[in-house]
Design a protein around this motif. Structure first.
Motif: not given
Length: 149
Positions: A74-91
């Motif tokens: 869960p920690l790995i997936v949540r960190c990856f998802s947070y970084a993906q939204i923040l840096y790649i896909t946007g809000i």
């Protein structure tokens, strides 16, 4: 690498993949806040039920020690998802990114759910000390009985 390490890596990667694709299947982005509609039944499943099942799966694959290893997917997936939204896909429009404190609380809830799943999984497959021949007390008694004979 020994067999135990490879089994641990396989269990970890399987847990991460199941958690990631479970998130995609539920369609929940725990990192975003869109008002009270954020906390839906799918969100509850994503925070509690999915990590619990990941913990059970990891205990089934890894066995003894999964109660410690199951906190990481869960920690790995949540960190990856947070970084993906923040840096790649946007809000997306109409949402905001959760503050780090709230996001951390949700991650801890998911990790604890996975931990409960890992513990119950170990108990269910009986790979805990006291239910196997690995128990040091049982081994020492057997040695004492053999010495006396």
């Amino acid at each position: 690498m020994n067999q135990r390490t490879l089994t641990g890596l396989f269990a970890l990667m399987t847990g991460v993949l199941v958690n990631y694709f479970g998130d995609k299947l539920l369609g929940v982005k725990m990192e975003l806040f869109s008002g009270l509609s954020t906390f839906s039944f799918s969100w509850i499943l994503d925070v509690f039920a999915l990590p619990f099942l990941v913990g059970l799966l990891m205990a089934w694959i890894f066995g003894l020690g999964a109660k410690w290893l199951c906190y990481f997917p869960p920690l790995i997936v949540r960190c990856f998802s947070y970084a993906q939204i923040l840096y790649i896909t946007g809000i997306p429009h109409g949402s905001i990114l959760n503050p780090m404190g709230w996001w951390g609380l949700y991650v801890i809830l998911a990790m604890e759910s996975a931990g409960i799943g890992g513990i119950l999984g170990e108990v269910m497959i009986k790979n805990v000390y006291g239910r196997s021949n690995m128990n040091p007390a049982i081994v020492s008694e057997e040695v004492l009985v053999k010495k006396e004979s």
